[in-house]
Design an enzyme around this catalytic site. Structure first.
Site, PDB file in Angstrom:
ATOM      1  CG  HIS A  41      -1.853  -1.047   1.391  1.00  0.00           C
ATOM      2  ND1 HIS A  41      -1.799  -2.021   2.514  1.00  0.00           N
ATOM      3  CD2 HIS A  41      -3.041  -1.243   0.663  1.00  0.00           C
ATOM      4  CE1 HIS A  41      -2.806  -2.935   2.098  1.00  0.00           C
ATOM      5  NE2 HIS A  41      -3.475  -2.664   1.085  1.00  0.00           N
ATOM      6  CD  GLN A  65     -13.543  -6.141  -2.348  1.00  0.00           C
ATOM      7  OE1 GLN A  65     -13.765  -4.987  -2.327  1.00  0.00           O
ATOM      8  NE2 GLN A  65     -12.216  -6.714  -2.208  1.00  0.00           N
ATOM      9  N   GLY A 151      -2.664  -1.830  -7.537  1.00  0.00           N
ATOM     10  CA  GLY A 151      -1.609  -2.583  -7.406  1.00  0.00           C
ATOM     11  C   GLY A 151      -1.484  -3.597  -8.518  1.00  0.00           C
ATOM     12  CE  LYS A 153      -0.530 -10.350  -3.178  1.00  0.00           C
ATOM     13  NZ  LYS A 153      -2.022 -10.537  -3.130  1.00  0.00           N
ATOM     14  NE  ARG A 191      -8.023 -12.685   2.198  1.00  0.00           N
ATOM     15  CZ  ARG A 191      -8.757 -11.738   1.388  1.00  0.00           C
ATOM     16  NH1 ARG A 191      -7.844 -11.193   0.395  1.00  0.00           N
ATOM     17  NH2 ARG A 191      -9.892 -11.463   1.437  1.00  0.00           N
TER      18      ARG A 191
HETATM   19  P1  AMP Z   1      -6.338  -4.358  -0.352  1.00  0.00           P
HETATM   20  O1  AMP Z   1      -6.171  -3.367   0.872  1.00  0.00           O
HETATM   21  O2  AMP Z   1      -5.661  -5.698  -0.391  1.00  0.00           O
HETATM   22  O3  AMP Z   1      -7.715  -4.337  -1.098  1.00  0.00           O
HETATM   23  O4  AMP Z   1      -5.399  -3.779  -1.602  1.00  0.00           O
HETATM   24  C1  AMP Z   1      -5.601  -2.400  -1.920  1.00  0.00           C
HETATM   25  C2  AMP Z   1      -4.582  -2.134  -3.055  1.00  0.00           C
HETATM   26  O5  AMP Z   1      -3.135  -2.326  -2.603  1.00  0.00           O
HETATM   27  C3  AMP Z   1      -4.810  -2.800  -4.429  1.00  0.00           C
HETATM   28  O6  AMP Z   1      -4.829  -1.860  -5.475  1.00  0.00           O
HETATM   29  C4  AMP Z   1      -3.989  -3.882  -4.584  1.00  0.00           C
HETATM   30  O7  AMP Z   1      -3.647  -4.556  -5.490  1.00  0.00           O
HETATM   31  C5  AMP Z   1      -2.764  -3.051  -3.645  1.00  0.00           C
HETATM   32  N1  AMP Z   1      -1.777  -4.190  -3.131  1.00  0.00           N
HETATM   33  C6  AMP Z   1      -1.863  -4.949  -2.317  1.00  0.00           C
HETATM   34  N2  AMP Z   1      -0.804  -5.729  -2.022  1.00  0.00           N
HETATM   35  C7  AMP Z   1       0.128  -5.230  -2.755  1.00  0.00           C
HETATM   36  C8  AMP Z   1       1.489  -5.277  -3.076  1.00  0.00           C
HETATM   37  N3  AMP Z   1       2.085  -6.394  -2.448  1.00  0.00           N
HETATM   38  N4  AMP Z   1       2.203  -4.841  -4.138  1.00  0.00           N
HETATM   39  C9  AMP Z   1       1.532  -3.657  -4.816  1.00  0.00           C
HETATM   40  N5  AMP Z   1       0.189  -3.622  -4.423  1.00  0.00           N
HETATM   41  C10 AMP Z   1      -0.424  -3.939  -3.706  1.00  0.00           C
END
Ligand code: AMP
Length: 287
Positions: A41, A65, A151, A153, A191
């Site tokens: 993030h 989701q 991301g 990811k 996670r």
């Molecule tokens: P989340 O909080 O898991 O829903 O992720 C929020 C944003 O952070 C999304 O756009 C993800 O793709 C991005 N993200 C999560 N983990 C990573 C990572 N290791 N590298 C780059 N972006 C990430």
């Protein structure tokens, strides 16, 4: 990375509070998150700061989701830590609406992701991308960003959002940021806190498999998938087994699997369960 003299971000809890703050901001970048912020993030926030005068980070664990039996209830929530991380990264505004604020009534109208919503993550998690696109569309309307940062990811999510922005004419520039990894190759993820030490060691097979596939990229799709599968087959026999959900080599835009003679851009994707934790990872390739 740390900027100790930075002011704490302003926190908005409702669309009305946010609108008042937004009116005073110039070119704005939005980083949507579900909180429990980590180095991935932070990478997105840094990319957002390069592209706008003001950065808004949204923190919202989106029930729409998550499927039945998934980890919505136990998903990590760490708002005070998130605020500290946002202050360190120079975030201007944190938008953290409650569930009743985002979904005051039943969400009858939703965003249909199209065919990309039915494959891979969409096949394993029915309704997932409809939930993602719906909340992202709402956040876009509330924040009215010039730029939105996501991301790689979550490569399929990024492709679905790019398509939504194009097909529904949001007029927002979508920026994708390369995956941030720990020193041992594991992609950082909220996670990962679920993993025991042994599970974490087994989980390294995901990034190892992708690396092995990438190393075989001159051999074409069959060689790439074979090299990655070899690593995953071995990991399936570990004491703490890696239970494969899917391994696929897909077109970077449609997420349809590529034919054996494919050349050009592609994404190698893996999803697997280690213990009770479901992990995903991917690597972009040029064949
Ligand atoms: P989340 O909080 O898991 O829903 O992720 C929020 C944003 O952070 C999304 O756009 C993800 O793709 C991005 N993200 C999560 N983990 C990573 C990572 N290791 N590298 C780059 N972006 C990430």
């Amino acid at each position: 990375m740390t900027a100790p003299d930075r002011a704490a971000p302003v926190v908005a809890r409702t669309p009305e509070e946010l609108a008042r703050i937004r009116a005073g901001l110039g070119r704005t970048a939005l980083v949507p998150t579900m909180g429990a912020l980590h180095s991935g993030h932070r990478g997105l926030i840094a990319a957002a700061r390069e592209r706008a005068e003001a950065v808004v980070v949204s923190v919202f664990v989106n029930p729409l989701q998550f499927g039945p039996g998934e980890d919505y209830e136990r998903y990590p929530r760490a708002f005070d830590d998130d605020l500290r991380a946002c202050a360190e990264e120079g975030v201007d505004v944190v938008y953290a609406p409650g569930v009743e604020t985002m979904y005051p009534g039943e969400q009858i109208v939703t965003v249909d992701p199209g065919p990309i919503g039915d494959v891979l993550e969409g096949a394993s998690r029915p309704g997932h991308f409809r939930g993602v696109l719906t909340v992202v569309a709402k956040l876009f309307h509330m924040v009215r960003p010039d730029v939105a940062v996501f991301g790689q990811k979550d490569a399929q999510q990024l492709a679905a959002i790019r398509r939504m922005v194009r097909d529904l004419a949001f007029g927002i520039t979508v920026v994708g940021v390369p995956t941030v990894r720990d020193h041992d190759g594991l992609a950082t993820s909220s996670r990962n806190v679920y993993l025991s030490e042994d599970e974490r060691a087994s989980a390294l097979a995901l990034s190892r498999a992708l690396l092995s596939g990438a190393d075989a990229s001159v051999t074409g799709p069959v060689g790439i998938l074979g090299a990655a599968r070899e690593v995953l087959d071995a990991a399936a026999a570990d004491t703490v087994p890696v239970e494969l959900d899917y391994l696929a080599l897909v077109d970077a835009h449609t997420f349809a699997e590529v034919p054996p003679d494919h050349r050009g851009e592609a994404v190698l994707l893996v999803a697997a369960r280690v213990g009770s934790t479901r992990l995903i990872d991917n690597v972009p390739l040029t064949l």
